[in-house]
Design an enzyme around this catalytic site. Structure first.
Site, short mmCIF file in Angstrom:
data_model
loop_
_atom_site.label_atom_id
_atom_site.label_comp_id
_atom_site.label_asym_id
_atom_site.label_seq_id
_atom_site.Cartn_x
_atom_site.Cartn_y
_atom_site.Cartn_z
N LYS A 1 -8.03 -17.85 -2.90
CA LYS A 1 -7.56 -17.52 -4.24
C LYS A 1 -7.55 -18.77 -5.13
CE LYS A 1 -6.80 -13.10 -4.05
NZ LYS A 1 -7.57 -12.16 -4.88
N SER B 1 -2.88 -14.74 -6.72
CA SER B 1 -1.70 -14.48 -5.88
C SER B 1 -0.75 -15.65 -5.95
CB SER B 1 -2.14 -14.27 -4.42
OG SER B 1 -1.02 -14.32 -3.57
N TYR C 1 -6.56 -17.18 3.20
CA TYR C 1 -6.53 -16.21 2.12
C TYR C 1 -6.09 -16.89 0.81
CZ TYR C 1 -4.28 -12.98 -1.08
OH TYR C 1 -3.88 -12.33 -2.23
C1 WQD Z 1 8.35 -9.54 2.35
C2 WQD Z 1 9.64 -9.91 3.07
C3 WQD Z 1 9.27 -10.77 5.28
C4 WQD Z 1 7.73 -6.97 6.90
C5 WQD Z 1 2.65 -10.81 1.34
C6 WQD Z 1 1.42 -11.61 1.47
C7 WQD Z 1 1.04 -12.16 0.15
C8 WQD Z 1 1.05 -11.14 -0.97
C9 WQD Z 1 2.28 -10.26 -0.94
C10 WQD Z 1 -1.26 -10.78 -1.54
C11 WQD Z 1 9.53 -11.23 3.85
C12 WQD Z 1 10.04 -9.45 5.33
C13 WQD Z 1 8.23 -7.95 6.05
C14 WQD Z 1 8.53 -6.53 8.00
C15 WQD Z 1 10.28 -8.01 7.31
N1 WQD Z 1 -0.14 -10.35 -0.88
N2 WQD Z 1 9.48 -8.46 6.26
N3 WQD Z 1 9.78 -7.07 8.16
O1 WQD Z 1 5.01 -12.00 3.10
O2 WQD Z 1 6.17 -12.08 0.85
O3 WQD Z 1 3.73 -11.62 0.95
O4 WQD Z 1 2.45 -9.79 0.39
O5 WQD Z 1 -1.34 -11.66 -2.35
O6 WQD Z 1 -0.26 -12.67 0.32
O7 WQD Z 1 1.72 -12.67 2.33
O8 WQD Z 1 5.35 -9.88 1.72
O9 WQD Z 1 6.04 -7.61 2.33
O10 WQD Z 1 4.99 -9.10 4.11
O11 WQD Z 1 7.30 -9.59 3.31
O12 WQD Z 1 11.41 -8.48 7.48
O13 WQD Z 1 8.12 -5.66 8.83
O14 WQD Z 1 9.93 -8.91 4.01
O15 WQD Z 1 9.77 -11.70 6.23
O16 WQD Z 1 10.76 -11.88 3.77
P1 WQD Z 1 5.14 -11.48 1.71
P2 WQD Z 1 5.86 -8.98 2.92
#
Ligand code: WQD
Length: 370
Positions: free
Chosen positions: A157, A129, A153
């Site tokens: 990794k 990741s 997490y």
């Molecule tokens: C993306 C963007 C949020 C939800 C996560 C895991 C990471 C990886 C990929 C495994 C950010 C914004 C999100 C919401 C929002 N998984 N957001 N409202 O945090 O980049 O990564 O998934 O490896 O481990 O942390 O992805 O989809 O949660 O967020 O505004 O309800 O969308 O702030 O900018 P993230 P995400």
């Protein structure tokens, strides 16, 4: 069992990335064998995969921590390699349950490697990741950037990567491909397999599709004051089908070029939350109501990949656009309002396929379909 196609073990192969990789490997001429305990996936996926590939699905129900059973499965199917998807991946949950994450993610990989070593199967692709980088000093992120994981997490990794690198250094017979995923989203174009989060989605895209389909009233946008062009978080979203094709390219590179590598898998392009929302509106015709709320703890402003290594070493690059990702996510959501818990009335039973055994009926200690 046909021996003319190289068999590849997919641990966690019934999950989101695993099931899409199953399709890509089949299309590329491999014979994937799923090992899954279905603790975070649904057996219905097996029927969907049989339908998509028109072939029997080879699947063993079991936990990758059962080293002896894993060795037996590797031997029975004459696996030439393994792709390790099985693991836990919720950042927030890992903060609450660090030991469970180390046990499942680190001990699980250790068990797989011990099983592989015992049967002389020494080519492995590992699902890592981009969170191993932590909060990057700059973007785009290169593979040689310092790793500073900020959650249990992400630390599991990185611990897995360290284990794999130590193994590769100890024995050149091992071929190891470490793939650092950025943000996988989307679904197979058929709408038959996709992301099936349980409960309230943590991630952006499944939350957006649930708002668009009316399951939730509006999206909460976490933060509008980031140092980004429109103030919202920027990420490198990658179509899950591009990602699964990246696994095929990685296996080919391991087996053909006998080399180990660590590569970023992303598009190399950063897109903001508001950018995703406008792409989704264009792709689905559905506006997504939203409101700005304070930043989410642990989020970083910008995160996207330098993908030159994947292109140079694997000959792979992503081809699908954010509109493709939104369109396919929306299609999956519409066909599967409750994920895999919704039966597909429009789909013929798997057994209707010529030479098609029904997908393996899951019993408590099911054996594979050989
Ligand atoms: C993306 C963007 C949020 C939800 C996560 C895991 C990471 C990886 C990929 C495994 C950010 C914004 C999100 C919401 C929002 N998984 N957001 N409202 O945090 O980049 O990564 O998934 O490896 O481990 O942390 O992805 O989809 O949660 O967020 O505004 O309800 O969308 O702030 O900018 P993230 P995400």
């Amino acid at each position: 069992m046909t021996l003319d196609k190289p068999s590849v073990l997919l641990t966690g192969g019934a999950g989101y990335i695993g099931s899409h990789t199953y399709v890509a490997l089949t299309e590329a001429g491999y014979r994937p064998v799923i090992l899954d305990d279905f603790s975070n996936s649904h057996p219905v996926v097996l029927d969907r995969l049989a339908h998509l590939t028109g072939q029997r699905v080879l699947c063993e129900r079991g936990d990758v921590l059962q080293t002896g059973m894993v060795a037996e499965v590797l031997k029975r199917y004459h696996c030439v390699a393994a792709v390790h998807f099985a693991g836990l991946k919720a950042v927030g949950e890992s903060v609450q349950q660090p030991l469970r994450y180390y046990h499942t993610n680190v001990s699980g990989l250790l068990s797989l490697l011990q099983a592989m070593d015992s049967v002389d199967c020494r080519s492995v692709v590992f699902s890592s990741s981009a969170t191993v980088y932590g909060d990057p000093a700059s973007v785009p992120i290169k593979e040689n950037f310092p790793c500073a994981p900020e959650s249990p997490y992400a630390r599991t990794k990185l611990a897995c990567e360290d284990m794999l690198n130590s193994l590769a250094a100890s024995n050149p017979a091992w071929r190891i491909g470490i793939l650092r995923y950025f943000n996988p989203v989307g679904a197979h174009a058929s709408g038959l397999i996709g992301e099936d989060p349980h409960g309230v989605p943590n991630n952006l895209m499944p939350y957006v599709t649930q708002v668009a389909v009316g399951m939730r009233d509006k999206l909460r946008v976490f933060g509008s004051d980031y140092p980004t062009p429109d103030g919202t978080g920027v990420r490198d979203y990658l179509h899950v089908t591009d990602l699964s094709e990246g696994h095929v390219a990685a296996l080919r590179a391991l087996i053909a070029k006998n080399q180990s590598f660590t590569v970023n898998l992303g598009t190399g392009e950063g897109i903001s939350v508001l950018g995703v929302l406008s792409a989704f509106g264009r792709a689905s015709g559905r506006p997504v109501p939203f409101e700005f709320v304070p930043r989410r703890a642990g989020d970083v402003a910008q995160y996207f990949a330098d993908v030159s290594q994947a292109q140079a070493l694997l000959g792979w690059r992503a081809t699908r656009t954010i509109e493709d990702m939104c369109r396919d996510s929306w299609h999956w959501q519409q066909k599967n309002p409750d994920g895999y818990r919704t039966s597909m009335s429009s789909m013929q039973p798997a057994s209707s396929h010529r030479n098609q055994e029904p997908a393996m009926p899951l019993q408590p200690t099911v054996a594979g379909t050989a």
